[in-house]
Design an enzyme around this catalytic site. Structure first.
Site, mmCIF file in Angstrom:
data_model
loop_
_atom_site.group_PDB
_atom_site.id
_atom_site.type_symbol
_atom_site.label_atom_id
_atom_site.label_comp_id
_atom_site.label_asym_id
_atom_site.label_seq_id
_atom_site.Cartn_x
_atom_site.Cartn_y
_atom_site.Cartn_z
ATOM 1 N N HIS A 138 0.829 -1.208 0.000
ATOM 2 C CA HIS A 138 0.000 0.000 0.000
ATOM 3 C C HIS A 138 0.866 1.263 0.000
ATOM 4 O O HIS A 138 0.374 2.373 -0.247
ATOM 5 C CB HIS A 138 -0.905 -0.003 1.232
ATOM 6 N N ASP A 152 -13.997 -3.670 -17.521
ATOM 7 C CA ASP A 152 -14.377 -4.677 -18.517
ATOM 8 C C ASP A 152 -13.146 -5.043 -19.335
ATOM 9 O O ASP A 152 -12.648 -4.240 -20.115
ATOM 10 C CB ASP A 152 -15.489 -4.136 -19.413
#
Length: 468
Positions: free
Chosen positions: A172, A409
């Site tokens: 992170h 997508d």
């Protein structure tokens, strides 16, 4: 419940930008990055329907996925680089070495695990998710004692005739959810276009790395985080074993339910002001979770201090809110989140008006952060976070509906499920937009089996109350 059968590894390789496309680059850590030095990895999974064979997957999908990832890393090159940790007192930094650094990329096949059960919302053993997550390689340590830690690894796993999982593990320290979502959407757009020339495509704007030096530490905020990191630095890379006896479940609130909850809270809260979807949903889930966690312990210890305070950690994106001569761009690559601590007395949070108290407190904290000079308040962040860490049930938020993870997508349609896995390590609540319900919200929770059953009961009782 899905079986704990690990997938078979088909290929392990390394993906990097094409040699010569990205110069070797060093990036300093900012005071927004430093807190993450001592915290666990960020881990996420994206599930996609794919009713095809392994052979077609390897022939048609994987080569395109690799090529588009290589092109994407030309812009998001820190993900292919290393976190460099020199001996104290020199500060850690990010470095990408052209022609040498790369991102670990694993291709796997799962035969024994049911894809539909793996992606179910219903409670499942959290260890099954770790089978489709990659492990970051261990750090390399030079003779001079300089640690070089890989930053990201990816794993794509096919479930023949059913679906695909794309799993990610990363430190992170390099970026927050906004940057990670930006990276995934860029990679997705290229993959969907079969890795055509980026110049001919309508892609998200590339990330900006050059403004890191603009972000000045307003009061040695990073110093305390560095001291803790140096005292705790063991050379590990943040990976952890999946906890036993812990379940993961996803709960969905529809847009209609949220509208009813908002009306209910607005009518009965003290300030009568309209509340946002984020505020009211978070308040409802926080109260339900705290009721779950304290239920057993408080019935056994009735003399417990009724003035105890519970704390919730939320984050606010600072990209457009830092008062510099030039604004930080929305496409800034890195961490740029300010922590805010919401505090509510136990007596109020668990009382009859607990949701209203929580909602008012969250709304007030968000308003205060958005209206304040965040750079001036930054030196006080550490004090608030320490108070949160030392509390009995420190709860935090992972993800956000605005990240739009269900908008992705890869040419397979939008994800049929997403999971933020690392909530298992820190008592976080995962929040995202709903994949199926217009204006709905998905809530991810990781709890032990009995507590998960209790949470489900409390949550459903709460929904019935405001739907009456």
């Amino acid at each position: 419940m899905a079986h704990l059968q690990p997938p078979n590894i088909i290929e392990t390789c390394h993906i990097s930008p094409k040699n010569g496309t990205v110069p070797s680059t060093t990036l300093p850590l900012t005071f927004f990055d430093a807190p993450w030095l001592t915290l666990p990895l960020a881990e996420s999974i994206f599930f996609f329907s794919y009713p095809n064979s392994t052979q077609r997957f390897l022939k048609d999908f994987v080569p395109n996925l690799k090529q588009s990832l290589s092109i994407t890393l030309q812009h998001f090159f820190p993900y292919a680089g290393k976190l460099i940790i020199p001996p104290r007192p020199d500060h850690p930094y990010l470095h990408y070495n052209d022609s040498k650094d790369s991102l670990l990329f694993i291709v796997a096949e799962s035969i024994g695990t049911d894809f539909d059960k793996l992606k179910t919302d219903s409670p499942k053993d959290i260890r099954v998710l770790h089978g489709v997550l990659p492990k970051l390689p261990p750090p390399h340590v030079s003779p001079e004692g300089i640690q070089m830690r890989p930053i990201m690894a990816m794993q794509v796993t096919i479930f023949p005739g059913a679906g695909i999982c794309i799993g990610n593990a990363s430190t992170h320290v390099v970026s927050d959810g906004v940057t990670f979502g930006h990276f995934m959407k860029y990679w997705m757009s290229l993959t969907k276009s079969n890795a055509k020339d980026p110049a001919t495509l309508l892609l998200p704007a590339p990330p900006i790395h050059s403004c890191r030096n603009m972000i000045k530490d307003p009061g040695e905020v990073a110093t305390g985080h560095l001291e803790r990191f140096w005292s705790q630095n063991t050379g590990k890379n943040g990976s952890h074993s999946a906890p036993e006896n812990m379940l993961r479940a996803t709960f969905t609130m529809s847009g209609n339910q949220i509208d009813k909850l908002k009306s209910w809270v607005t009518e009965q809260s003290e300030n009568q002001s309209p509340v946002s979807t984020f505020v009211v949903t978070l308040a409802f889930i926080w109260v339900s979770l705290i009721k779950t966690l304290v239920q057993k312990s408080d019935t056994e210890a009735e003399d417990e201090d009724k003035h105890e305070v519970f704390h919730l950690l939320i984050n606010v994106d600072c990209r457009t809110r830092l008062k510099y001569a030039e604004p930080i761009p929305t496409t800034y690559f890195g961490n740029c989140m300010a922590p805010g601590i919401v505090s509510v007395k136990k007596l109020d949070l668990l009382g009859q008006k607990g949701i209203f108290a929580a909602s008012d407190a969250i709304a007030a904290r968000v308003k205060d952060m958005l209206s304040s000079d965040l750079l001036k308040t930054a030196p006080t962040w550490g004090q608030g976070v320490r108070k949160w860490v030392m509390s009995r049930f420190p709860i935090s938020i992972a993800g956000a509906p605005k990240l739009g993870f269900y908008d992705m997508d890869f040419g397979l349609g939008k994800p049929c499920k997403t999971e933020i896995v690392h909530i298992e390590t820190g008592g976080s609540i995962a929040i995202s937009e709903s994949r199926d319900v217009s204006n709905g919200i998905e809530i991810g929770i990781a709890l032990q089996k009995k507590k998960m059953e209790t949470f489900d009961i409390i949550l459903q009782q709460g929904i019935k109350e405001f739907e009456m």
